[in-house]
Design a protein around this motif. Structure first.
Motif, PDB file in Angstrom:
ATOM      1  N   LEU A   1     -23.783 -65.631 -18.753  1.00  0.00           N
ATOM      2  CA  LEU A   1     -23.268 -65.011 -19.973  1.00  0.00           C
ATOM      3  C   LEU A   1     -24.245 -63.970 -20.528  1.00  0.00           C
ATOM      4  CD1 LEU A   1     -20.771 -65.060 -21.744  1.00  0.00           C
ATOM      5  CD2 LEU A   1     -21.824 -66.837 -23.134  1.00  0.00           C
ATOM      6  N   SER A   2     -25.544 -64.236 -20.396  1.00  0.00           N
ATOM      7  CA  SER A   2     -26.551 -63.269 -20.854  1.00  0.00           C
ATOM      8  C   SER A   2     -26.430 -61.961 -20.072  1.00  0.00           C
ATOM      9  CB  SER A   2     -27.967 -63.834 -20.671  1.00  0.00           C
ATOM     10  OG  SER A   2     -28.192 -64.885 -21.574  1.00  0.00           O
TER      11      SER A   2
ATOM     12  N   ILE B   1     -17.067 -70.993 -18.614  1.00  0.00           N
ATOM     13  CA  ILE B   1     -17.623 -70.575 -19.906  1.00  0.00           C
ATOM     14  C   ILE B   1     -16.508 -70.312 -20.913  1.00  0.00           C
ATOM     15  CG2 ILE B   1     -18.830 -68.671 -21.090  1.00  0.00           C
ATOM     16  CD1 ILE B   1     -20.525 -68.416 -18.449  1.00  0.00           C
ATOM     17  N   LEU B   2     -15.487 -69.568 -20.489  1.00  0.00           N
ATOM     18  CA  LEU B   2     -14.367 -69.244 -21.382  1.00  0.00           C
ATOM     19  C   LEU B   2     -13.688 -70.516 -21.879  1.00  0.00           C
ATOM     20  CD1 LEU B   2     -12.700 -66.182 -19.563  1.00  0.00           C
ATOM     21  CD2 LEU B   2     -14.315 -66.155 -21.442  1.00  0.00           C
ATOM     22  N   GLN B   3     -13.539 -71.464 -20.963  1.00  0.00           N
ATOM     23  CA  GLN B   3     -12.887 -72.736 -21.324  1.00  0.00           C
ATOM     24  C   GLN B   3     -13.740 -73.520 -22.317  1.00  0.00           C
ATOM     25  OE1 GLN B   3     -11.630 -74.896 -17.870  1.00  0.00           O
ATOM     26  NE2 GLN B   3     -10.940 -76.656 -19.041  1.00  0.00           N
TER      27      GLN B   3
ATOM     28  N   ILE C   1     -15.832 -60.788 -23.735  1.00  0.00           N
ATOM     29  CA  ILE C   1     -16.456 -60.237 -24.957  1.00  0.00           C
ATOM     30  C   ILE C   1     -16.457 -61.288 -26.068  1.00  0.00           C
ATOM     31  CG2 ILE C   1     -16.222 -58.488 -26.781  1.00  0.00           C
ATOM     32  CD1 ILE C   1     -14.975 -56.659 -24.594  1.00  0.00           C
ATOM     33  N   ASP C   2     -15.347 -61.998 -26.173  1.00  0.00           N
ATOM     34  CA  ASP C   2     -15.225 -63.064 -27.172  1.00  0.00           C
ATOM     35  C   ASP C   2     -16.248 -64.172 -26.899  1.00  0.00           C
ATOM     36  OD1 ASP C   2     -14.059 -64.329 -29.396  1.00  0.00           O
ATOM     37  OD2 ASP C   2     -12.692 -65.481 -28.139  1.00  0.00           O
ATOM     38  N   ALA C   3     -16.421 -64.500 -25.610  1.00  0.00           N
ATOM     39  CA  ALA C   3     -17.378 -65.548 -25.231  1.00  0.00           C
ATOM     40  C   ALA C   3     -18.802 -65.152 -25.619  1.00  0.00           C
ATOM     41  CB  ALA C   3     -17.297 -65.800 -23.726  1.00  0.00           C
ATOM     42  N   VAL C   4     -19.157 -63.897 -25.369  1.00  0.00           N
ATOM     43  CA  VAL C   4     -20.491 -63.404 -25.735  1.00  0.00           C
ATOM     44  C   VAL C   4     -20.682 -63.483 -27.249  1.00  0.00           C
ATOM     45  CG1 VAL C   4     -21.954 -61.340 -25.862  1.00  0.00           C
ATOM     46  CG2 VAL C   4     -20.766 -61.903 -23.725  1.00  0.00           C
TER      47      VAL C   4
END
Length: 200
Positions: free
Chosen positions: A147-148, A177-179, A187-190
């Protein structure tokens, strides 16, 4: 006790230095305006305690705390912040800090908390809810790395090359990660992870 204060806002740093210096059992021996300067002061002046802001130029307070812990420095670390983000709090605890206090606390409370820390105990601002202890980072270390790199604008193939993974494996990590974050997209996950202080 000898204290080093690290705070990038000059007015607040000066006020803290003056007010703590008025306490009979406290002496402010150094004031730093960024993390690197704070680290140098702690190494040079060997204070009993260092009061660190989290968000500072050059090095954050958390990075200073982590560095001092790795070096085995005996100085006690107290984080003084406006942020009650879970991720910050967890990193601070992992870095072995002795206190995590909010900046808007009255000076009497701050002084009392520093004495508590010097007595070998931990001091946490009462305003910081129990949820800070309970709400943990759902991402694994590898997921945080992925994610980074996404946050840095890297493509799936670039991430795969950096982490020595296949593109399919990276896509699987992103899906996981999204889940976990209940995010609509990357973008939302970040944004979610950054907002909670969950990205290194």
């Amino acid at each position: 006790m000898n204290i080093v204060i690290a705070e990038d806002q000059g007015m607040l740093r000066g006020a803290l230095g003056m007010l703590l210096g008025m306490e009979e059992d406290m002496e402010v021996v150094g004031q730093a305006e960024d993390g690197e300067q704070a680290l140098r002061m702690v190494r040079t002046l060997t204070p009993d305690l260092c009061l660190l802001d989290i968000e500072m130029p050059r090095m954050t307070g958390l990075e200073v705390a982590e560095t001092l812990r790795k070096e085995g420095h005996p100085c006690k670390i107290v984080i003084l912040t406006t942020f009650s983000r879970t991720g910050y709090f967890q990193r601070a605890m992992q870095a072995g800090v002795s206190g995590y206090l909010l900046k808007d606390a009255p000076i009497e409370e701050l002084a009392a908390a520093l004495r508590t820390v010097m007595a070998g105990k931990r001091a946490i601002s009462p305003e910081l809810s129990v949820s800070l202890w309970e709400k943990t980072n759902p991402l694994s270390e590898r997921e945080r790395s992925v994610l980074s790199l996404l946050a840095d604008g890297k493509s799936v193939n670039e991430i795969a090359g950096t982490l020595y993974l296949s593109g399919g494996t990276v896509r699987n990590y992103i899906s996981e990660i999204l889940q976990k974050l209940d995010a609509k997209n990357r973008i939302d996950a970040v944004a979610i992870a950054t907002g909670n202080g969950w990205l290194d």
